[in-house]
Design a protein around this motif. Structure first.
Motif, PDB file in Angstrom:
ATOM      1  N   GLN A  24      13.738  24.794  10.354  1.00 22.80           N
ATOM      2  CA  GLN A  24      14.331  23.572   9.817  1.00 22.80           C
ATOM      3  C   GLN A  24      13.253  22.681   9.214  1.00 22.80           C
ATOM      4  N   SER A  25      13.545  22.121   8.028  1.00 24.34           N
ATOM      5  CA  SER A  25      12.548  21.322   7.309  1.00 24.34           C
ATOM      6  C   SER A  25      12.305  19.970   7.980  1.00 24.34           C
ATOM      7  N   TYR A  26      13.374  19.343   8.482  1.00 25.61           N
ATOM      8  CA  TYR A  26      13.255  18.022   9.105  1.00 25.61           C
ATOM      9  C   TYR A  26      14.575  17.685   9.785  1.00 25.61           C
ATOM     10  N   ALA A  27      14.544  16.647  10.597  1.00 21.29           N
ATOM     11  CA  ALA A  27      15.763  16.203  11.274  1.00 21.29           C
ATOM     12  C   ALA A  27      16.713  15.555  10.268  1.00 21.29           C
ATOM     13  N   SER A  28      17.983  15.897  10.359  1.00 20.96           N
ATOM     14  CA  SER A  28      18.953  15.450   9.357  1.00 20.96           C
ATOM     15  C   SER A  28      19.585  14.106   9.709  1.00 20.96           C
ATOM     16  N   ASN A  29      18.773  13.108  10.089  1.00 19.99           N
ATOM     17  CA  ASN A  29      19.367  11.781  10.301  1.00 19.99           C
ATOM     18  C   ASN A  29      19.306  11.000   9.001  1.00 19.99           C
ATOM     19  N   ILE A  30      20.154  10.002   8.866  1.00 21.97           N
ATOM     20  CA  ILE A  30      20.353   9.332   7.588  1.00 21.97           C
ATOM     21  C   ILE A  30      19.097   8.607   7.113  1.00 21.97           C
ATOM     22  N   ASP A  31      18.345   8.006   8.031  1.00 23.71           N
ATOM     23  CA  ASP A  31      17.125   7.299   7.620  1.00 23.71           C
ATOM     24  C   ASP A  31      16.084   8.281   7.091  1.00 23.71           C
ATOM     25  N   ASN A  32      15.972   9.421   7.754  1.00 28.17           N
ATOM     26  CA  ASN A  32      14.996  10.426   7.358  1.00 28.17           C
ATOM     27  C   ASN A  32      15.301  10.978   5.971  1.00 28.17           C
ATOM     28  N   ILE A  33      16.534  11.376   5.746  1.00 21.12           N
ATOM     29  CA  ILE A  33      16.889  12.001   4.484  1.00 21.12           C
ATOM     30  C   ILE A  33      16.788  11.019   3.330  1.00 21.12           C
ATOM     31  N   PHE A  34      17.215   9.777   3.528  1.00 21.79           N
ATOM     32  CA  PHE A  34      17.158   8.838   2.412  1.00 21.79           C
ATOM     33  C   PHE A  34      15.746   8.330   2.154  1.00 21.79           C
ATOM     34  N   GLU A  35      14.884   8.400   3.150  1.00 20.95           N
ATOM     35  CA  GLU A  35      13.472   8.142   2.908  1.00 20.95           C
ATOM     36  C   GLU A  35      12.897   9.222   1.990  1.00 20.95           C
ATOM     37  N   LYS A  36      13.273  10.470   2.223  1.00 20.54           N
ATOM     38  CA  LYS A  36      12.815  11.571   1.373  1.00 20.54           C
ATOM     39  C   LYS A  36      13.384  11.449  -0.029  1.00 20.54           C
ATOM     40  N   ILE A  37      14.637  11.028  -0.129  1.00 21.89           N
ATOM     41  CA  ILE A  37      15.256  10.825  -1.436  1.00 21.89           C
ATOM     42  C   ILE A  37      14.522   9.733  -2.204  1.00 21.89           C
ATOM     43  N   TRP A  38      14.217   8.626  -1.533  1.00 22.95           N
ATOM     44  CA  TRP A  38      13.514   7.497  -2.151  1.00 22.95           C
ATOM     45  C   TRP A  38      12.116   7.909  -2.606  1.00 22.95           C
ATOM     46  N   LEU A  39      11.449   8.742  -1.807  1.00 22.60           N
ATOM     47  CA  LEU A  39      10.087   9.161  -2.116  1.00 22.60           C
ATOM     48  C   LEU A  39      10.053  10.159  -3.267  1.00 22.60           C
ATOM     49  N   GLY A  40      11.010  11.084  -3.317  1.00 18.28           N
ATOM     50  CA  GLY A  40      11.032  12.091  -4.360  1.00 18.28           C
ATOM     51  C   GLY A  40      10.125  13.271  -4.043  1.00 18.28           C
ATOM     52  N   SER A  41       9.852  14.089  -5.054  1.00 12.39           N
ATOM     53  CA  SER A  41       9.152  15.350  -4.821  1.00 12.39           C
ATOM     54  C   SER A  41       7.877  15.521  -5.636  1.00 12.39           C
ATOM     55  N   PHE A  42       7.441  14.476  -6.351  1.00 11.68           N
ATOM     56  CA  PHE A  42       6.156  14.581  -7.036  1.00 11.68           C
ATOM     57  C   PHE A  42       5.040  14.675  -5.995  1.00 11.68           C
ATOM     58  N   PRO A  43       4.133  15.640  -6.127  1.00  4.20           N
ATOM     59  CA  PRO A  43       3.084  15.816  -5.119  1.00  4.20           C
ATOM     60  C   PRO A  43       2.297  14.550  -4.805  1.00  4.20           C
ATOM     61  N   LYS A  44       1.994  13.754  -5.805  1.00  7.34           N
ATOM     62  CA  LYS A  44       1.218  12.532  -5.555  1.00  7.34           C
ATOM     63  C   LYS A  44       1.979  11.567  -4.665  1.00  7.34           C
ATOM     64  N   MET A  45       3.286  11.475  -4.844  1.00  8.44           N
ATOM     65  CA  MET A  45       4.088  10.593  -4.014  1.00  8.44           C
ATOM     66  C   MET A  45       4.166  11.113  -2.582  1.00  8.44           C
ATOM     67  N   VAL A  46       4.313  12.417  -2.442  1.00  6.14           N
ATOM     68  CA  VAL A  46       4.458  13.017  -1.115  1.00  6.14           C
ATOM     69  C   VAL A  46       3.160  12.932  -0.328  1.00  6.14           C
ATOM     70  N   THR A  47       2.048  13.343  -0.944  1.00  6.24           N
ATOM     71  CA  THR A  47       0.771  13.395  -0.223  1.00  6.24           C
ATOM     72  C   THR A  47       0.234  12.003   0.097  1.00  6.24           C
ATOM     73  N   GLU A  48       0.603  11.017  -0.706  1.00  4.38           N
ATOM     74  CA  GLU A  48       0.143   9.647  -0.449  1.00  4.38           C
ATOM     75  C   GLU A  48       1.233   8.784   0.168  1.00  4.38           C
ATOM     76  N   ASN A  49       2.346   9.437   0.575  1.00  5.49           N
ATOM     77  CA  ASN A  49       3.433   8.769   1.285  1.00  5.49           C
ATOM     78  C   ASN A  49       3.961   7.534   0.545  1.00  5.49           C
ATOM     79  N   GLY A  50       4.101   7.676  -0.777  1.00  4.73           N
ATOM     80  CA  GLY A  50       4.707   6.613  -1.565  1.00  4.73           C
ATOM     81  C   GLY A  50       3.799   5.439  -1.885  1.00  4.73           C
ATOM     82  N   LYS A  51       2.504   5.583  -1.658  1.00  7.26           N
ATOM     83  CA  LYS A  51       1.576   4.495  -1.956  1.00  7.26           C
ATOM     84  C   LYS A  51       1.602   4.184  -3.446  1.00  7.26           C
ATOM     85  N   TYR A  52       1.720   2.924  -3.786  1.00  2.98           N
ATOM     86  CA  TYR A  52       1.791   2.487  -5.185  1.00  2.98           C
ATOM     87  C   TYR A  52       2.932   3.181  -5.933  1.00  2.98           C
ATOM     88  N   ARG A  53       4.062   3.350  -5.250  1.00  3.08           N
ATOM     89  CA  ARG A  53       5.192   4.100  -5.814  1.00  3.08           C
ATOM     90  C   ARG A  53       5.655   3.524  -7.145  1.00  3.08           C
TER      91      ARG A  53
END
Length: 405
Positions: A158-187
């Motif tokens: 399983q990739s991650y826990a399917s709670n609503i806060d977790n999934i929508f945090e991932k949605i907000w962050l997106g999938s660009f490597p720079k956003m993921v590796t820097e956890n949304g810094k300067y998004r």
């Protein structure tokens, strides 16, 4: 660097094809992936470099004399003049893996590939980081299909826990490597710069669109329609352009790897199926940024559409990042029976619905029986949802946590 599922695919294809073309939008990690696969003998050239681009366009023969194979050529769409000369090199030398190419304008690239390199090139489509790649489980990624085999593998990995806060945090962050590796810094700065660079480099310079403000408004209007049926007239009206321009501009977003048009499932058995495609943004972080929406996406009117957009992106990655092409559609008929996704595989149809709920019921799958009229075998159906664990809803339908994707 997070390991990408495509790494093994690229290494295997390079032993069989003289040319490999990796396509996808900017900043998703195409060059980083190829460099991670390359040995020390493979040189790297980017056509973002104006001097290199000028030589490649004006004297492609000299360019290939200057840069010996094996070679990575980044952003090949800037110099389509190279394709014929690459063909001559390939036909003369017959060396697998000589050229690794990347590009972020697929339609322009495929024209050159079809005319010059047909049969000599392996074309790979790539998206941003998948949930499996982000969680360090890229090797366990399997092409999505709601079968017991896929579900058993997903349950163990399983990739991650399917709670609503977790999934929508991932949605907000997106999938660009720079956003993921820097956890949304300067998004916001990242996405603002991304859009500006995209419009300047691809839209304005390559495609000759001069009305940057209108195109930006069009980009935002498109993002606000993710997960919905495409309506060119409505889209054009909101941006104050004509429908012909809207079609042209949308084709640019598709070619750039920012947007995907999902076609409806159709066969000759019934004439009552809606034939308009659905529109999906391929990075939820960029999509949310363009809405100018708050971080808490889960409470907005578009929360269901953005969750569906996220699920579609992960399903698409599960195929593309394993070097496969999915036969994925949606279903909607004149009786307003609608199914989010229909996957055609092994001669059968697998219906999939996405619901923003942790307690799905069989009513979520009420339209699945519409497929029975198509005279095709119907496989196990799935409701992708916010449950923590998978659970059967009936003998033929299972609820699957979105964190399994």
């Amino acid at each position: 660097m997070l390991k990408r599922s495509l790494k093994n695919i690229i290494e295997n294809l390079s032993q069989a094809f003289p040319v490999l073309l990796l396509t996808g939008s900017r900043q998703i990690g195409k060059t980083t992936l190829l460099e991670s696969c390359a040995n020390e003998n493979r040189a790297y050239i980017t056509l973002d470099d104006l001097e290199e681009r000028t030589i490649a366009k004006n004297d492609p023969s000299l360019f290939l004399q200057m840069h010996k194979t094996p070679l990575i050529i980044d952003e090949i769409q800037y110099a389509p003049e190279l394709f014929s000369y690459i063909k001559m090199h390939v036909d003369k030398n017959q060396n697998p893996g000589d050229f690794w190419l990347t590009g972020s304008q697929r339609f322009q690239l495929m024209k050159g590939i079809t005319e010059s390199l047909a049969g000599r090139v392996a074309v790979i489509d790539m998206l941003g980081l998948s949930a499996k790649e982000i969680s360090g489980k890229s090797d366990q990624s399997k092409s999505f299909l709601p079968t017991s085999e896929w579900i058993n593998n997903a349950r163990e990995n399983q990739s991650y826990a399917s709670n609503i806060d977790n999934i929508f945090e991932k949605i907000w962050l997106g999938s660009f490597p720079k956003m993921v590796t820097e956890n949304g810094k300067y998004r916001d700065i990242f996405f603002k710069s991304y859009v500006q660079t995209y419009i300047e480099r691809d839209v304005k310079d390559i495609l000759g669109i001069s009305n940057e403000l209108s195109f930006y408004k069009f980009l935002r209007a498109t993002a606000a329609r993710t997960g919905q049926l495409l309506n060119y007239s409505e889209l054009a009206r909101d941006v104050d352009i004509d429908s012909k321009t809207a079609k042209s501009w949308l084709s640019i977003l598709v070619a750039s790897g920012l947007v995907y048009l999902l076609e409806p499932y159709y066969n000759n058995v019934t004439k009552r199926i809606i034939k308009t495609p659905k529109l999906y943004f391929l990075d939820t972080g960029l999509c949310a940024f363009l809405w100018d929406s708050p971080k808490n996406l889960s409470l907005g009117a578009m929360s269901g559409a953005i969750l569906e957009t996220y699920a579609f992106g992960e399903i698409l990655k599960s195929y593309w990042h394993n070097g496969k092409t999915p036969n994925i559609y949606f279903y909607k008929d004149a009786d307003q029976r609608e199914i989010d996704f229909v996957i055609e595989q092994n001669g059968g149809l697998y219906p999939v619905e996405v619901k923003k709920t942790a307690t799905p019921s069989l009513t979520a799958a009420k339209s699945f029986n519409a497929l029975n009229s198509l005279k095709k075998e119907v496989g196990t159906g799935a409701v992708i949802c916010l449950r923590k664990k998978d659970i059967p809803l009936s003998r033929d339908i299972i609820a699957i946590p979105v964190g399994f994707l």
